[in-house]
Design a protein around this motif. Structure first.
Motif, mmCIF file in Angstrom:
data_model
loop_
_atom_site.group_PDB
_atom_site.id
_atom_site.type_symbol
_atom_site.label_atom_id
_atom_site.label_comp_id
_atom_site.label_asym_id
_atom_site.label_seq_id
_atom_site.Cartn_x
_atom_site.Cartn_y
_atom_site.Cartn_z
ATOM 1 N N ALA A 1 36.643 87.563 -12.303
ATOM 2 C CA ALA A 1 36.025 87.342 -10.999
ATOM 3 C C ALA A 1 36.904 87.862 -9.868
ATOM 4 O O ALA A 1 36.418 88.458 -8.905
ATOM 5 N N LEU A 2 38.203 87.684 -9.977
ATOM 6 C CA LEU A 2 39.110 88.141 -8.921
ATOM 7 C C LEU A 2 39.165 89.663 -8.855
ATOM 8 O O LEU A 2 39.359 90.234 -7.780
ATOM 9 N N ALA A 3 38.986 90.304 -9.984
ATOM 10 C CA ALA A 3 39.044 91.768 -9.994
ATOM 11 C C ALA A 3 37.890 92.398 -9.230
ATOM 12 O O ALA A 3 37.986 93.554 -8.789
ATOM 13 N N ARG A 4 36.808 91.658 -9.038
ATOM 14 C CA ARG A 4 35.629 92.199 -8.358
ATOM 15 C C ARG A 4 35.616 91.887 -6.869
ATOM 16 O O ARG A 4 34.692 92.288 -6.163
ATOM 17 N N GLN A 5 36.608 91.134 -6.351
ATOM 18 C CA GLN A 5 36.607 90.733 -4.949
ATOM 19 C C GLN A 5 37.590 91.588 -4.150
ATOM 20 O O GLN A 5 38.621 92.020 -4.667
ATOM 21 N N SER A 6 37.255 91.773 -2.861
ATOM 22 C CA SER A 6 38.071 92.624 -2.003
ATOM 23 C C SER A 6 38.859 91.849 -0.955
ATOM 24 O O SER A 6 39.673 92.438 -0.240
ATOM 25 N N ASN A 7 38.597 90.534 -0.799
ATOM 26 C CA ASN A 7 39.338 89.750 0.191
ATOM 27 C C ASN A 7 39.537 88.339 -0.336
ATOM 28 O O ASN A 7 38.895 87.900 -1.301
ATOM 29 N N TYR A 8 40.435 87.620 0.358
ATOM 30 C CA TYR A 8 40.797 86.280 -0.119
ATOM 31 C C TYR A 8 39.632 85.292 -0.005
ATOM 32 O O TYR A 8 39.482 84.400 -0.837
ATOM 33 N N GLY A 9 38.824 85.433 1.024
ATOM 34 C CA GLY A 9 37.708 84.514 1.197
ATOM 35 C C GLY A 9 36.714 84.600 0.059
ATOM 36 O O GLY A 9 36.283 83.577 -0.505
ATOM 37 N N SER A 10 36.345 85.816 -0.311
ATOM 38 C CA SER A 10 35.413 85.996 -1.433
ATOM 39 C C SER A 10 36.036 85.514 -2.733
ATOM 40 O O SER A 10 35.354 84.919 -3.587
#
Length: 326
Positions: A63-72
């Motif tokens: 899941a973290l690999a698909r996010q671009s910012n800390y909020g997401s």
């Protein structure tokens, strides 16, 4: 004064009855079964936790690999929370089959996730668990009644009571020795399996001794109740079966009626909000917060978290209408 010869004589007398041997065998069997089922359940829960921890880490990395910012990342990532069984959890499963002991939660809507459940079988949860706590608190008093209810009444019905008191060197030593040689084996067959399971499961010696003391105390209390009823003068002319019915009434009141009535009264007197109402209130508060001024949100937050005062700058003109920090 009671002597060893008194204990030896009464041991031969007590264990000469097949009923005593059969009763002790049944108690030992129930103790082993209750401990084994609890032990197997806790081992399964521990294995489930270990399996989930491995899967949780893999899913979070994905899941973290698909996010671009800390909020997401914070919003879309789940976290595994769990309550591992203690070394003595196998003796009293409690409500681990009613309330969830494992949960996947996100940073948003925590309150609503608290009331989600993962109970495997509601019918089994309603019936309760057959664990060691149930055996010692509910069934063991019944066996104490079965073993001691006719301690003196049986001798009266056989017309040996007065003869025993007259011919004995010490009349009290007879009954004391008979009670001891009956209750000590009962305590041993109840606790022997528990000590073995406790050591296998890594429980500390003080905790094992504490449980043993509680069980022995329970045996002593119920033995005292049975002996007091059997020795009461107003019941001196009662038959053994009549005394047994009185003792069973005491067991029914203290074990079933009082706890159930107290639980019902407490639920009726103490008003608590329903889980569904709490979830609805929380969701309405979260959703309605989007329409509140940003300054109101920051003001309330800083009042309880002053250490974050330097990190709450938010310019609606510069920033978008949606901001993860807010």
């Amino acid at each position: 004064m009671m002597r060893f010869t008194d204990l030896k004589r009464e041991t031969g007398f007590v264990f000469g009855h097949r009923q005593i041997k059969l009763t002790l065998l049944v108690v030992f069997f129930l103790s082993v079964v209750s401990l084994w089922t609890g032990f197997a359940e806790m081992q399964e829960q521990q294995a489930t936790i270990e399996r989930l921890l491995e899967k949780d880490q893999a899913e979070r990395d994905s899941a973290l690999a698909r996010q671009s910012n800390y909020g997401s990342a914070a919003y879309y990532t789940f976290h595994l929370t769990y309550s591992p069984p203690s070394p003595l959890a196998f003796t009293a499963v409690g409500e681990r089959d009613v309330f969830p002991w494992k949960h996947r939660i996100r940073m948003l809507a925590l309150e609503g996730q608290i009331y989600e459940t993962d109970a495997d079988n509601p019918e089994l949860a309603f019936l309760g668990r057959f664990d060691f706590a149930f055996v010692t608190s509910v069934l063991l008093p019944l066996f104490i009644i079965l073993l001691l209810y006719d301690l003196k009444a049986k001798e009266r019905e056989a017309r040996r009571f007065d003869l025993l008191n007259v011919t004995a060197r010490n009349a009290h030593a007879i009954w004391t020795a008979r009670v001891i040689v009956t209750l000590v084996p009962l305590a041993l067959v109840t606790l022997a399996a528990f000590v073995v399971f406790g050591l296998i499961n890594g429980a500390s010696l003080p905790s094992i001794l504490t449980v043993c003391a509680i069980v022995i105390g329970n045996i002593a209390i119920w033995s005292a109740i049975v002996l007091v009823i059997g020795a009461a003068k107003r019941f001196a002319s009662f038959s053994a079966m009549h005394l047994a019915s009185i003792m069973l009434d005491v067991w029914l009141v203290t074990t079933v009626i009082v706890p159930v009535t107290a639980h019902t009264v407490i639920n009726a007197v103490v008003e608590t909000p329903e889980g569904g109402d709490i979830v609805l209130t929380q969701r309405e508060a979260v959703n309605s917060a989007w329409d509140k001024p940003v300054e109101d949100t920051w003001r309330a937050f800083i009042a309880t978290h002053p250490q974050w005062a330097d990190y709450t700058e938010f310019d609606p003109e510069r920033d978008s209408s949606f901001n993860w920090k807010w």
